[in-house]
Write an enzyme that holds these catalytic residues in place. Structure first.
Site, PDB file in Angstrom:
ATOM      1  N   SER A 153       0.870  -1.183   0.000  1.00  0.00           N
ATOM      2  CA  SER A 153       0.000   0.000   0.000  1.00  0.00           C
ATOM      3  C   SER A 153       0.901   1.226   0.000  1.00  0.00           C
ATOM      4  CB  SER A 153      -0.841   0.002   1.280  1.00  0.00           C
ATOM      5  OG  SER A 153      -1.445   1.275   1.491  1.00  0.00           O
ATOM      6  N   TYR A 166      -3.036  -1.083  10.395  1.00  0.00           N
ATOM      7  CA  TYR A 166      -2.920  -1.310   8.951  1.00  0.00           C
ATOM      8  C   TYR A 166      -1.577  -0.800   8.412  1.00  0.00           C
ATOM      9  CZ  TYR A 166      -4.199  -1.235   3.985  1.00  0.00           C
ATOM     10  OH  TYR A 166      -4.230  -1.441   2.622  1.00  0.00           O
TER      11      TYR A 166
HETATM   12  C1  BGC Z   1      -6.270   1.430   1.915  1.00  0.00           C
HETATM   13  C2  BGC Z   1      -7.426   2.265   1.427  1.00  0.00           C
HETATM   14  C3  BGC Z   1      -6.974   3.704   1.179  1.00  0.00           C
HETATM   15  C4  BGC Z   1      -5.698   3.762   0.361  1.00  0.00           C
HETATM   16  C5  BGC Z   1      -5.134   5.171   0.254  1.00  0.00           C
HETATM   17  C6  BGC Z   1      -5.124   1.561   0.947  1.00  0.00           C
HETATM   18  O1  BGC Z   1      -4.067   0.734   1.290  1.00  0.00           O
HETATM   19  O2  BGC Z   1      -6.688   0.080   2.062  1.00  0.00           O
HETATM   20  O3  BGC Z   1      -8.485   2.255   2.373  1.00  0.00           O
HETATM   21  O4  BGC Z   1      -7.987   4.402   0.493  1.00  0.00           O
HETATM   22  O5  BGC Z   1      -4.708   2.918   0.930  1.00  0.00           O
HETATM   23  O6  BGC Z   1      -5.104   5.823   1.484  1.00  0.00           O
END
Ligand code: BGC
Length: 268
Positions: A153, A166
């Protein structure tokens, strides 16, 4: 790019019954791979993805497993080997969010996210690497003995208040990916990450489904649109193909510029 560059290869995509995983599975099948659709939710939903792929002339098969369970992951690999014989590509995609203010975050919210997003990637990658090393390079199929693509991410580098579990899991995925890449390269195994920005899926639906939310989100995306799952699927196909044979140990961000600190465009 050769559209059928994954012909004859077996790809396992975790969390492939929805969102980015589904987009990756569909594109890999289009590129000629036989795709295992891992899922943890209802079998019927995963079967729909299988049916869609087959209707388009591809090959797919659904296997249920919770990626945070060592036993379920090992059973999934055994079932995949009895169905397709081996694996060539692992897409470590399964992931979730359990958002909370940091001071209110429960241990369960923390452990669920770390368990699936980070430990799950470890467990699946370990099984895949064992098979890649056992089997080695198959001449004519791929230059590499195997490819592992970790779904990371932008939050492997962008801190994210309200989502500390996360962001921590994705920071962990970065070092998992790089350390595996370093150790496994001599075995001709490539390991890399995709760092998606805001891709329209159910995980972030609240951030793009209303006009007000979308306008706010777009202030973070210089390129002016959220991503779609096909964007990520096509990148995953390319990374897994021999066209990307010299890529290992790095994250490719696909985020419309979200990692460019857009707040600095007219400030600082
Ligand atoms: C998340 C999303 C978010 C994106 C940008 C991703 O890894 O799961 O919820 O919109 O990152 O912030």
């Amino acid at each position: 790019m050769n559209t059928y560059s994954l012909q004859g290869q077996v790809a396992l995509v975790t969390g492939a019954d929805s969102g980015i995983g589904k987009g990756v599975a569909i594109e890999m099948a289009k590129a000629g791979a036989s795709v295992v659709i891992n899922h943890v939710d209802a079998h019927e939903v995963a079967q729909q993805t299988v049916d869609e792929i087959k209707a388009a002339g591809g090959e797919a098969y659904a296997i249920h497993a919770d990626v945070s369970s060592e036993e379920e992951v090992q059973n999934m690999f055994a079932e995949m080997f009895s169905k397709y014989g081996t694996v060539d590509i692992l897409v470590n995609n399964a992931g979730l969010q359990r958002d909370s203010k940091f001071v209110d975050m429960t241990l369960e919210q923390w452990q669920t996210v770390i368990g699936i997003n980070l430990t799950g990637q470890f467990l699946c990658a370990r099984e895949a690497a064992r098979e890649f090393i056992r089997r080695g390079v198959v001449p004519g199929r791929s230059k590499a003995a195997g490819k592992i693509i970790c779904m990371s991410s932008v939050h492997e580098v962008i801190p994210w208040g309200g989502h500390v579990n996360y962001a921590t899991s994705k920071g962990g995925v970065m070092m998992l990916m790089k350390s595996m890449a370093q150790e496994l390269a001599p075995h001709k195994i490539r390991v890399m990450s995709i760092g998606p920005g805001a891709i329209e899926t159910h995980i972030n639906q609240a951030a793009w489904s209303s006009k007000a939310a979308l306008d706010k989100l777009l202030t973070l995306i210089p390129y002016g649109r959220p991503g779609v799952t096909e964007d990520i699927g096509k990148l995953a196909v390319w990374l897994a193909s021999d066209d990307a044979d010299y890529i290992t140990g790095t994250t490719i961000f696909m985020d419309g510029g979200m990692t460019l600190y857009p707040g600095f465009a007219d400030n600082g």
